[in-house]
Write an enzyme that holds these catalytic residues in place. Structure first.
Site, PDB file in Angstrom:
ATOM      1  N   GLU A   1      -9.837  12.348 -18.929  1.00  0.00           N
ATOM      2  CA  GLU A   1      -8.552  11.717 -19.025  1.00  0.00           C
ATOM      3  C   GLU A   1      -8.663  10.555 -19.944  1.00  0.00           C
ATOM      4  O   GLU A   1      -9.556   9.752 -19.631  1.00  0.00           O
ATOM      5  CB  GLU A   1      -7.770  11.504 -17.919  1.00  0.00           C
ATOM      6  CG  GLU A   1      -8.022  12.532 -16.566  1.00  0.00           C
ATOM      7  CD  GLU A   1      -7.563  13.935 -16.939  1.00  0.00           C
ATOM      8  OE1 GLU A   1      -6.979  14.025 -17.922  1.00  0.00           O
ATOM      9  OE2 GLU A   1      -7.831  14.776 -16.285  1.00  0.00           O
TER      10      GLU A   1
ATOM     11  N   GLU B   1       1.957  21.752 -14.498  1.00  0.00           N
ATOM     12  CA  GLU B   1       0.455  21.522 -14.280  1.00  0.00           C
ATOM     13  C   GLU B   1       0.497  20.452 -13.133  1.00  0.00           C
ATOM     14  O   GLU B   1       0.981  19.323 -13.648  1.00  0.00           O
ATOM     15  CB  GLU B   1      -0.478  21.126 -15.454  1.00  0.00           C
ATOM     16  CG  GLU B   1      -0.717  22.324 -16.434  1.00  0.00           C
ATOM     17  CD  GLU B   1      -1.481  22.045 -17.517  1.00  0.00           C
ATOM     18  OE1 GLU B   1      -1.741  22.927 -18.253  1.00  0.00           O
ATOM     19  OE2 GLU B   1      -2.020  21.152 -17.739  1.00  0.00           O
TER      20      GLU B   1
END
Ligand code: PLP
Lengths: 273, 388
Positions: free
Chosen positions: A53, A42
């Site tokens: 995040e 990824e």
């Protein structure tokens, strides 16, 4: 490259922010985790408001942006990579939607397909809004991965099932990413809810060691996604001014540990799932 | 529960862990506004705690000077000194109903943070306010107010250290702490249901004003004028007049001028549609530096309902520069004895321009805040310190 074929054996799926801490080092680091046994990588395309995040990956994104990463540089990076495993672009929908002259996701997807991206994870794209991106992915033969959270249920779960391809990203705990000592008890429950989906199930968020990977695979996952624990290595190396080669070695070692853990978690019987 | 959109604008662009809490919030909101008990409590607090209704006042000197009937909705008289409390009371009560014990909020000028801290104290909810470090330095007095009210003020040190970064920090807090936390968004921005919820709680402004002006003026005004940061006080005024033959004007912060590259006016000066902080809406373009003399207006984007009203032609948006706003600030102070905040000074400036050009003969302006918080800048600008 087909994403779901990458899960034929328990898969290790690393995440790195592209361009962290700089373009050339980042190339080395992606190669290192691939060398260490990644089955899919990824590749985060840095976005200035990464609300999904935790602080570790946010800092990585800031480093990458400060070093000049942009969507076009990212595409150049991907086309330069030669790691022999499928690549998934992880980013935020604004960048996908904004790219190119034409409104909507199609120009971005077309360009991504050209440089060798195999699929997408877009954390802030609700399944309800995913129709145009799904259509563009179909047009260029790319996969679209969705994130299933512990709270994903009902209509949203149904819609994701309808749109998902490649693999499903199972978020193992509430909250943002972060490497933690404890593997969450949510894993099994989350997997149970999607047990009959016909895509591989990769579990992420909070995996730090080979032991975690092993536990998660033995709880039924087809693979593990690891971000923060790898980004931590990049961050430490950057802070200490370590040579790129030394950091790459550490990443490769960590990758081996995680891949081995995933393999060790496999049930003793042959075959998959 | 379907996500409400405003034509192609709005939506709910959030990470999956936020979907469930926002869906719950939307359901809670929809249930609350159907509940007589909720309205009874909300209206009680608006009246007895907040001081509603706020009056509409005819500005006689300005009306004569500009040859038009100019009315001011005196929202600066609401407790706290701005329209913000309407929204924080409504959302605070919702949070209580949902069993939350913690409020978080973003703030730029500190007005919304203060109004949230008031409600946190009133309803006994732990309160954390995210505020850019730059804004903390600029708006010290509001930081003191929030702390005195018992709120924790968290400095946000990323990026431009301003309002947009404070929103990001609050969203992240919400992702990590959804169970006990309500994110009390301060304007008609962000993912659904915030834009429609904030509009609902602010629309008391227009409901009152629509009756008041008919009493004073004998008719509806030809135009409503309000400043637009995120867009809550403007929607609060406009919504009650939506089906009337009344023109809507939004005054955007034109900063140093839309050609200067330093402004916060996405509607009047940008074609950029983006996905920003959970919504699809207009934002200032990449090369523009986000700037306004008014800390409450320097948001690089705008609520999605305004983007839709502009696209459909229901409302018009004009950029008002720092300088024009400051001139109106002074003019209202001297002519009517009312010191407005810098934010509504933008609306005053636009209203005076519309009156002067003969475009409209009767205008209703939302005077959405008082100017106490801006006195330091005003003192510098107008040389108000006594010469020694
Ligand atoms: C007095 C005042 N007016 C206006 C605004 C701008 O917000 P909105 O456009 O949501 O009304 C603010 C924001 O802080 C404010 O304090």
């Amino acid at each position: 490259m087909s994403l779901d074929a990458a899960f034929d054996e328990p898969a290790f799926v690393p995440y790195l922010a592209v361009g962290d801490p700089g373009y050339d080092a980042s190339l080395r680091y992606v190669e290192a985790v691939a060398e260490g046994g990644a089955d899919v990588v990824e590749l985060g395309l840095p976005f200035s408001e990464p609300i999904a995040e935790g602080s570790t990956i946010q800092s990585a994104i800031v480093r990458a942006l400060e070093a000049g990463m942009t969507p076009d540089r990212y595409f150049e990076f991907v086309s330069e990579l030669d790691v022999g495993v499928p690549l998934v672009c992880m980013t935020y929908y604004n960048l996908v939607y904004q790219y190119g002259d034409e409104a909507g996701p199609r120009p971005f997807v077309e360009r991504a397909a050209e440089v060798g991206v195999d699929g997408f994870v877009i954390p802030d794209l609700p399944a309800e809004e995913a129709g145009p991106l799904r259509a563009a992915c179909d047009a260029f033969g790319l996969d679209l991965v969705f994130i299933v959270a512990p709270t994903t249920e009902g209509e949203r779960l149904d819609r994701m099932r309808e749109f998902v391809s490649g693999y499903v990203y199972v978020q193992a705990r509430l909250g943002t990413t972060g490497a933690r000592e404890e593997v969450s008890e949510y894993t099994e429950r989350s997997l149970a809810r999607i047990a009959d989906w016909d895509v591989p199930k990769a579990v992420g968020f909070g995996i730090k060691t080979g032991g975690h990977a092993e536990r998660i695979v033995s709880a039924g996952a087809d693979g593990v996604i690891v971000g923060s624990a790898l980004v931590d290595i990049v961050a430490d190396g950057h802070e200490n001014g370590d040579p790129t080669g030394a950091v790459a070695d550490r990443l490769e070692q960590k990758a081996r540990e995680l891949k081995q853990g995933a393999l060790d978690g496999a049930p003793p019987r042959p075959g998959r799932r | 529960m379907a996500t409400e959109r405003f034509d192609e604008f709005g939506g709910r662009h959030v990470p999956e862990p936020l979907e469930e809490p926002l869906e719950e919030l939307a359901a809670g909101f929809e249930a609350a506004i159907e509940s007589e008990e909720f309205w009874a409590e909300f209206e009680h607090l608006l009246e007895h705690y907040g001081g509603r209704p706020t009056p509409v006042f005819r500005a006689d000197t300005l009306s004569e000077r500009y040859d038009a009937d100019i009315y001011l909705k005196h929202e600066d008289l609401l407790h706290g000194g701005a329209h913000k409390l309407n929204n924080t009371l409504g959302q605070g009560l919702l949070a209580k109903r949902a069993g939350k014990n913690r409020l978080i909020a973003e703030t730029g000028a500190g007005q919304h943070g203060t109004a949230t801290a008031m409600v946190g104290a009133l309803l006994d909810l732990d309160t954390t306010v995210y505020m850019g470090r730059q804004d903390i330095q600029r708006q010290e007095m509001n930081v003191f107010r929030m702390r005195l009210l018992g709120a924790e003020v968290q400095a946000v040190t990323r990026g431009n250290e301003g309002l947009a970064e404070a929103v990001d920090a609050a969203l992240e807090d919400l992702v990590a702490n959804t169970e006990q936390t309500h994110y009390l968004v301060g304007s008609a921005v962000g993912p659904d249901p915030f834009p429609r919820m904030v509009r609902e709680f602010q629309s008391v402004i227009g409901r009152e004003a629509r009756e008041q002006i008919q009493e004073l003026h004998g008719d509806l005004p030809e135009a409503c004028v309000a400043c637009v940061g995120g867009g809550s006080n403007s929607l609060g005024l406009f919504t009650a007049f939506r089906d009337d033959d009344v023109a809507f004007y939004g005054a955007e912060p034109g900063g140093k001028g839309v050609d200067s590259g330093r402004h916060s006016a996405p509607l009047s000066a940008s074609d950029e549609v983006e996905i920003f902080q959970g919504m699809r809406t207009k934002v200032i373009d990449e090369d523009t530096e986000n700037h306004s003399v008014s800390a409450g207006l320097d948001y690089p984007s705008v609520g999605p309902e305004h983007a839709a009203m502009q696209a459909s032609g229901r409302a018009e948006y004009h950029a008002v520069t720092d300088e024009e706003a400051m001139a109106a600030f002074r003019e209202l102070s001297e002519s009517e004895g009312i010191i407005p905040a810098f934010e509504p000074s933008h609306a005053i400036a636009l209203a005076l321009e519309l009156a002067e050009s003969g475009e409209h003969d009767s205008l209703l302006v939302n005077l959405c805040g008082r100017g106490d918080k801006d006195m330091r800048t005003a003192a510098e600008q107008f040389d108000l310190t006594p010469s020694s």
